[in-house]
Design an enzyme around this catalytic site. Structure first.
Site, PDB file in Angstrom:
ATOM      1  N   CYS A 258      46.483  32.689  28.710  1.00  0.00           N
ATOM      2  CA  CYS A 258      47.275  33.330  27.651  1.00  0.00           C
ATOM      3  C   CYS A 258      48.757  32.939  27.782  1.00  0.00           C
ATOM      4  CB  CYS A 258      47.045  34.844  27.648  1.00  0.00           C
ATOM      5  SG  CYS A 258      47.516  35.618  26.086  1.00  0.00           S
TER       6      CYS A 258
ATOM      7  N   GLU B 151      39.380  36.772  32.963  1.00  0.00           N
ATOM      8  CA  GLU B 151      39.383  37.817  34.010  1.00  0.00           C
ATOM      9  C   GLU B 151      39.111  39.205  33.443  1.00  0.00           C
ATOM     10  OE1 GLU B 151      41.987  36.634  32.547  1.00  0.00           O
ATOM     11  OE2 GLU B 151      43.144  38.428  32.030  1.00  0.00           O
TER      12      GLU B 151
ATOM     13  N   HIS C 292      41.126  35.249  27.991  1.00  0.00           N
ATOM     14  CA  HIS C 292      41.262  35.908  29.292  1.00  0.00           C
ATOM     15  C   HIS C 292      39.920  36.007  30.013  1.00  0.00           C
ATOM     16  CE1 HIS C 292      45.342  37.755  29.035  1.00  0.00           C
ATOM     17  NE2 HIS C 292      45.155  37.593  27.740  1.00  0.00           N
TER      18      HIS C 292
END
Ligand code: NAG
Length: 331
Positions: free
Chosen positions: A131, A247, A245
């Site tokens: 990002c 994660e 993202h």
């Protein structure tokens, strides 16, 4: 008696084989990879402090790495000391001014320069940007501070539209084929960027330095149908960047975002982590000794439950965060 002899014999065999096994493995890969994550100022960090969302740390740990935090306000000497210890660099998401003279940008750029130089010297050193991290890499490589466009992809999980160049992608070739197809067919990549966040294909083409360095692996569409680049990777450097993202799927739970938590999404998240950490196993940066390693690891800090609800309806983006005091005030 026979048992005892057999045990002694087995012990001798182990002793003979052990150095071969250890040596053989260490020739192929670094089995103690450490990833540096750059901290940033701003929400949810208290005034004057910086933070790292714990989801990035857990994501890397899930793939067999440990983490060393790199504070955005460190001086060059401290950055270099950490760079000698880490096997990969993660530039996380968030919000920061991407211009020279701003500490976060300057530190990110210095780290990226160290990574480029390491690779130029035959030292395989991976960098991943997520990002804001992808935007940071794009601005650093293009040296254009007005590069980024306006997209509305806040809380907008999206499928990846692979480009023609995706066929040559080291990342996609390294991921299991079903994960590559899932990323294409299902909206499991968590996108959450807006206001001056995102890179258009037009901007990519208008800044030829980007095309020399990166190949565009995928595009995605924002809420208005505008296409932005969602995955980039280095042509000649082990750099990857995702506007999405990986994660968040497994480690962020705020109910106000539609983070994909399906088993496919979790598997994707884990496989992207496995990819990046496998890349980091390819160099042998390491601490001078175990004491220095201990001193630098993130285990010296305690994550805070930043996602805890004081009352219903109050939502925070990060479940857990690490906070770091300003360098000038000491640690
Ligand atoms: C920076 O990128 C933007 C978007 O492509 C472009 O309009 C602008 O001309 C670029 N600036 C410079 C100095 O190259």
């Amino acid at each position: 008696m026979a048992m005892r002899k057999a045990k002694v014999f087995a012990g001798i065999i182990v002793l003979i084989l052990l150095p071969i096994v250890v040596h053989g493995i260490s020739n192929e890969a670094n089995l103690r990879p450490i990833i540096g994550i750059l901290s940033q100022p701003g929400d949810p960090a208290p005034e004057g402090e910086s933070y790292i969302a714990a989801s990035y740390v857990k994501w890397l740990e899930s793939a067999g790495a440990r983490v060393v935090p790199i504070f955005y306000d460190m001086d060059a000497q401290d950055i270099e000391r950490r760079f000698a210890v880490i096997n990969g660099l993660l530039l996380p998401g968030g919000g920061a001014t991407l211009e020279p003279g701003h500490r976060f940008y300057d530190t990110a750029r210095y780290l990226v320069e160290l990574a480029l130089k390491a690779n130029d010297n035959g030292d395989y050193f991976p960098v991943h940007g997520t990002c804001l991290g992808m935007e940071t890499l794009s601005v650093i490589i293009s040296s254009n501070y007005t590069l980024l466009g306006e997209f509305d992809a806040e809380d907008a999980p999206a499928p990846l539209l692979y480009t023609n160049e995706a066929a040559a992608s080291h990342l996609l070739r390294s991921l299991p084929p079903d994960v590559v197809t899932d990323l294409q067919n299902k909206p499991i990549a968590m996108e959450n960027h807006m206001n001056g966040g995102g890179l258009s294909m037009t901007a990519f083409l208008e800044n030829p330095a980007l095309g020399r360095f990166f190949r565009v692996v995928s595009l995605s569409l924002d809420k208005s149908g505008a296409a932005y680049i969602s995955t980039l990777e280095g042509r000649n450097y082990p750099f990857t960047a995702t506007q999405w993202h990986p994660e968040k799927n497994a480690y962020e739970w705020t109910p106000h975002l539609h983070i994909p938590h399906t088993t496919d999404a979790i598997r994707m998240s884990q496989e992207v982590a496995n990819f990046f950490v496998a890349e980091a196993r390819r160099n042998l940066h390491m601490a001078k000794n175990i004491i220095e390693e201990d001193e630098l690891l993130i285990y010296n800090f305690k994550p805070v439950f930043t996602g805890k609800h004081e009352h219903e309806g109050e939502e925070r983006d990060f479940e857990q965060s690490y906070f770091f005091k300003k360098i000038s005030r000491g640690l």
